[in-house]
Design a protein around this motif. Structure first.
Motif, PDB file in Angstrom:
ATOM      1  N   LEU A 205      -2.028  -3.608  -7.476  1.00 56.11           N
ATOM      2  CA  LEU A 205      -2.549  -3.157  -6.273  1.00 56.11           C
ATOM      3  C   LEU A 205      -3.297  -4.361  -5.657  1.00 56.11           C
ATOM      4  O   LEU A 205      -2.922  -4.581  -4.624  1.00 56.11           O
ATOM      5  CB  LEU A 205      -3.327  -1.835  -6.260  1.00 56.11           C
ATOM      6  CG  LEU A 205      -2.652  -0.544  -6.216  1.00 56.11           C
ATOM      7  CD1 LEU A 205      -3.531   0.705  -6.576  1.00 56.11           C
ATOM      8  CD2 LEU A 205      -2.023  -0.371  -4.995  1.00 56.11           C
ATOM      9  N   ILE A 206      -3.910  -5.001  -6.281  1.00 56.06           N
ATOM     10  CA  ILE A 206      -4.730  -6.139  -5.922  1.00 56.06           C
ATOM     11  C   ILE A 206      -3.841  -7.049  -5.558  1.00 56.06           C
ATOM     12  O   ILE A 206      -3.891  -7.808  -4.513  1.00 56.06           O
ATOM     13  CB  ILE A 206      -5.786  -6.666  -6.938  1.00 56.06           C
ATOM     14  CG1 ILE A 206      -6.901  -5.773  -7.035  1.00 56.06           C
ATOM     15  CG2 ILE A 206      -6.333  -7.897  -6.645  1.00 56.06           C
ATOM     16  CD1 ILE A 206      -7.676  -6.034  -8.509  1.00 56.06           C
ATOM     17  N   GLY A 207      -2.618  -7.527  -6.322  1.00 59.32           N
ATOM     18  CA  GLY A 207      -1.774  -8.371  -6.288  1.00 59.32           C
ATOM     19  C   GLY A 207      -0.852  -8.119  -4.764  1.00 59.32           C
ATOM     20  O   GLY A 207      -0.540  -8.911  -3.961  1.00 59.32           O
ATOM     21  N   VAL A 208      -0.467  -6.577  -4.708  1.00 57.31           N
ATOM     22  CA  VAL A 208      -0.102  -6.448  -3.385  1.00 57.31           C
ATOM     23  C   VAL A 208      -0.873  -6.787  -2.210  1.00 57.31           C
ATOM     24  O   VAL A 208      -0.384  -7.284  -1.023  1.00 57.31           O
ATOM     25  CB  VAL A 208       0.456  -5.013  -3.453  1.00 57.31           C
ATOM     26  CG1 VAL A 208       0.942  -4.536  -1.980  1.00 57.31           C
ATOM     27  CG2 VAL A 208       1.620  -4.617  -4.596  1.00 57.31           C
ATOM     28  N   SER A 211      -1.055 -10.329  -1.488  1.00 62.70           N
ATOM     29  CA  SER A 211       0.043 -10.898  -1.132  1.00 62.70           C
ATOM     30  C   SER A 211       0.528 -10.532   0.448  1.00 62.70           C
ATOM     31  O   SER A 211       0.838 -11.431   1.355  1.00 62.70           O
ATOM     32  CB  SER A 211       1.559 -10.390  -1.806  1.00 62.70           C
ATOM     33  OG  SER A 211       2.549 -11.031  -1.512  1.00 62.70           O
ATOM     34  N   ARG A 212      -0.087  -9.405   0.887  1.00 62.09           N
ATOM     35  CA  ARG A 212       0.324  -8.905   1.953  1.00 62.09           C
ATOM     36  C   ARG A 212      -0.953  -9.782   3.059  1.00 62.09           C
ATOM     37  O   ARG A 212      -0.611 -10.138   4.240  1.00 62.09           O
ATOM     38  CB  ARG A 212       0.130  -7.404   2.395  1.00 62.09           C
ATOM     39  CG  ARG A 212       1.029  -6.835   1.675  1.00 62.09           C
ATOM     40  CD  ARG A 212       1.071  -5.192   1.696  1.00 62.09           C
ATOM     41  NE  ARG A 212      -0.031  -4.497   2.209  1.00 62.09           N
ATOM     42  CZ  ARG A 212      -0.212  -3.509   2.093  1.00 62.09           C
ATOM     43  NH1 ARG A 212       0.680  -2.594   1.690  1.00 62.09           N
ATOM     44  NH2 ARG A 212      -1.469  -2.873   2.893  1.00 62.09           N
ATOM     45  N   PHE A 213      -2.156  -9.795   2.560  1.00 65.24           N
ATOM     46  CA  PHE A 213      -3.146 -10.507   3.307  1.00 65.24           C
ATOM     47  C   PHE A 213      -2.973 -11.967   3.523  1.00 65.24           C
ATOM     48  O   PHE A 213      -2.719 -12.416   4.799  1.00 65.24           O
ATOM     49  CB  PHE A 213      -4.334 -10.590   2.348  1.00 65.24           C
ATOM     50  CG  PHE A 213      -5.445 -11.514   3.046  1.00 65.24           C
ATOM     51  CD1 PHE A 213      -6.182 -11.012   4.250  1.00 65.24           C
ATOM     52  CD2 PHE A 213      -5.677 -12.839   2.570  1.00 65.24           C
ATOM     53  CE1 PHE A 213      -7.070 -12.077   4.905  1.00 65.24           C
ATOM     54  CE2 PHE A 213      -6.633 -13.589   3.134  1.00 65.24           C
ATOM     55  CZ  PHE A 213      -7.328 -13.166   4.103  1.00 65.24           C
ATOM     56  N   TYR A 214      -1.993 -12.676   2.709  1.00 61.37           N
ATOM     57  CA  TYR A 214      -1.693 -14.018   3.074  1.00 61.37           C
ATOM     58  C   TYR A 214      -0.224 -14.015   3.683  1.00 61.37           C
ATOM     59  O   TYR A 214      -0.122 -14.893   4.469  1.00 61.37           O
ATOM     60  CB  TYR A 214      -1.618 -14.850   1.532  1.00 61.37           C
ATOM     61  CG  TYR A 214      -3.096 -15.339   1.109  1.00 61.37           C
ATOM     62  CD1 TYR A 214      -3.592 -16.254   1.591  1.00 61.37           C
ATOM     63  CD2 TYR A 214      -3.498 -14.704   0.064  1.00 61.37           C
ATOM     64  CE1 TYR A 214      -4.989 -16.743   1.184  1.00 61.37           C
ATOM     65  CE2 TYR A 214      -4.807 -14.999  -0.663  1.00 61.37           C
ATOM     66  CZ  TYR A 214      -5.444 -15.819   0.073  1.00 61.37           C
ATOM     67  OH  TYR A 214      -6.855 -16.352  -0.386  1.00 61.37           O
ATOM     68  N   TYR A 283       6.290  -4.532   0.610  1.00 62.67           N
ATOM     69  CA  TYR A 283       5.670  -3.683  -0.358  1.00 62.67           C
ATOM     70  C   TYR A 283       5.466  -2.341   0.059  1.00 62.67           C
ATOM     71  O   TYR A 283       4.476  -1.536  -0.562  1.00 62.67           O
ATOM     72  CB  TYR A 283       4.531  -4.242  -1.219  1.00 62.67           C
ATOM     73  CG  TYR A 283       4.610  -5.528  -1.689  1.00 62.67           C
ATOM     74  CD1 TYR A 283       5.547  -5.980  -2.791  1.00 62.67           C
ATOM     75  CD2 TYR A 283       3.767  -6.529  -1.033  1.00 62.67           C
ATOM     76  CE1 TYR A 283       5.726  -7.303  -3.168  1.00 62.67           C
ATOM     77  CE2 TYR A 283       3.942  -8.032  -1.366  1.00 62.67           C
ATOM     78  CZ  TYR A 283       4.967  -8.142  -2.449  1.00 62.67           C
ATOM     79  OH  TYR A 283       4.984  -9.693  -2.643  1.00 62.67           O
ATOM     80  N   GLY A 284       5.959  -1.833   1.030  1.00 64.07           N
ATOM     81  CA  GLY A 284       5.518  -0.470   1.728  1.00 64.07           C
ATOM     82  C   GLY A 284       5.669   0.689   0.588  1.00 64.07           C
ATOM     83  O   GLY A 284       4.698   1.298   0.611  1.00 64.07           O
ATOM     84  N   GLN A 289       3.401   4.365  -3.908  1.00 61.72           N
ATOM     85  CA  GLN A 289       3.646   4.947  -5.441  1.00 61.72           C
ATOM     86  C   GLN A 289       2.505   4.736  -6.070  1.00 61.72           C
ATOM     87  O   GLN A 289       1.829   5.474  -6.734  1.00 61.72           O
ATOM     88  CB  GLN A 289       4.883   4.570  -5.695  1.00 61.72           C
ATOM     89  CG  GLN A 289       6.101   4.891  -5.193  1.00 61.72           C
ATOM     90  CD  GLN A 289       7.581   4.146  -5.664  1.00 61.72           C
ATOM     91  OE1 GLN A 289       7.317   3.494  -6.345  1.00 61.72           O
ATOM     92  NE2 GLN A 289       8.569   4.493  -5.224  1.00 61.72           N
ATOM     93  N   LEU A 290       2.041   3.403  -5.980  1.00 60.85           N
ATOM     94  CA  LEU A 290       0.846   2.989  -6.634  1.00 60.85           C
ATOM     95  C   LEU A 290      -0.512   3.785  -6.391  1.00 60.85           C
ATOM     96  O   LEU A 290      -1.223   4.019  -7.296  1.00 60.85           O
ATOM     97  CB  LEU A 290       0.684   1.389  -6.803  1.00 60.85           C
ATOM     98  CG  LEU A 290       1.536   0.394  -7.529  1.00 60.85           C
ATOM     99  CD1 LEU A 290       1.358  -1.057  -7.098  1.00 60.85           C
ATOM    100  CD2 LEU A 290       1.217   0.861  -8.923  1.00 60.85           C
ATOM    101  N   THR A 291      -0.697   3.829  -5.088  1.00 62.44           N
ATOM    102  CA  THR A 291      -1.802   4.543  -4.684  1.00 62.44           C
ATOM    103  C   THR A 291      -1.823   5.864  -5.090  1.00 62.44           C
ATOM    104  O   THR A 291      -2.869   6.620  -5.507  1.00 62.44           O
ATOM    105  CB  THR A 291      -2.079   4.315  -2.999  1.00 62.44           C
ATOM    106  OG1 THR A 291      -0.932   4.867  -2.474  1.00 62.44           O
ATOM    107  CG2 THR A 291      -2.334   2.931  -2.811  1.00 62.44           C
TER     108      THR A 291
END
Length: 313
Positions: A205-208, A211-214, A283-284, A289-291
């Protein structure tokens, strides 16, 4: 005999995980899951019963005039009063919320039961797990060991930081520390944090999110582009002239106050819409799913956590 003593002991032991690092991760989906639960805990009510085999339920509520039981010197009603007002700052719901917070972050919660001269608790204080350093040294003063509680920031009576020559904080005997924990697969004295069990999924989740932030930070996504395609073969505009056109364009048509104004393109140019806005981030489906999985592991559903099922994240 030695094994039996070890099984009965309430002595503390070393951490199986970095409790300070786990506490620092009270952000993102971890915060959402725990915070929503704590909002429910602070509204909790309690009822104290005593065993009564003559009653159909096998128990009856404690009354104010019930006498002491089991050789105790205090009346059962004192427990009711203690839970109603554990200390000058907290109520029963606050104590439960703090216990839940520490257990979900570190797998273990500590509550200091402050004893009076009769050896009976008369105040309860939640102690952050990361600040209670287990000390396994046992001696006549601390027969079950103790916890060295060290403040993170100086305040009140703890107005100085610890140094090699001085100490700050307080020692709490292990027998006066109420320890509630999630079962650990190997250790009896330590708790098992949900963050340890969910380490891979939380890292994902942190990676997603990172990634979305950058992706958002580094992407170029203007609303419109001034196209000079009809000027092919002509002398390119000098860079200062391009900067002047951009500045003039932003001044005349950018912002809410210029919404709906007529734009007249320069000869040989036209204004084209660029892309779509807002754009669906990457990663929508996997993020959703992860959350869902992570919230379920923390014991709360997405609707209860205040998150929309069909998330647009």
């Amino acid at each position: 005999k030695r094994l039996l003593l070890a099984m009965r002991s309430s002595a503390p032991g070393g951490w199986s995980d970095d409790r300070w690092e786990q506490t620092r991760r009270y952000v993102g989906i971890t915060y959402v899951a725990i915070h929503r639960q704590n909002e429910m805990f602070v509204q909790a009510e309690y009822q104290v019963f005593r065993k009564d085999l003559s009653h159909p339920d096998g128990k009856v509520p404690i009354k104010e005039d019930d006498p002491p039981e089991g050789g105790r010197l205090v009346k059962p009603w004192d427990l009711v009063q203690l839970l109603e007002k554990p200390n000058p700052q907290d109520n029963f719901g606050d104590i439960l919320a703090n216990m839940n917070l520490q257990m979900d972050l570190t797998g273990t919660s500590y509550t200091w039961m402050v004893p009076n001269k009769l050896g009976t608790p008369y105040e309860l204080y939640p102690i952050p797990t990361a600040t209670a350093i287990p000390q396994t040294v046992m001696n006549p003063e601390f027969p079950d060991g103790y916890y060295q509680v060290t403040p993170i920031y100086p305040y009140g009576p703890f107005s100085s930081y610890p140094t090699p020559n001085t100490t700050a904080g307080a020692r709490i005997p292990a027998q006066w520390m109420l320890r509630v924990k999630y079962p650990h697969p190997l250790l009896r004295y330590d708790g098992y944090s949900p963050q340890t069990g969910l380490a891979l999924h939380l890292d994902s989740l942190i990676g997603v999110d990172r990634s979305r932030f950058y992706k958002m930070k580094n992407s170029i996504n203007p609303d419109a582009v001034l196209n000079f395609e009809a000027m092919e073969g002509a002398q390119p505009l000098p860079e200062p002239e391009i900067d002047r056109i951009v500045a003039q364009f932003e001044e005349k048509w950018e912002g809410s106050q210029n919404h709906g104004k007529v734009f007249v393109a320069a000869p040989g140019s036209k204004l084209e819409q660029w892309g779509t806005n807002p754009r669906e981030m990457d990663y929508g489906n996997s993020w959703d799913q992860l959350t869902s999985f992570t919230l379920g592991a923390f014991g709360i559903t997405k609707p209860a956590a205040g998150m929309i099922e069909d998330s647009a994240y």
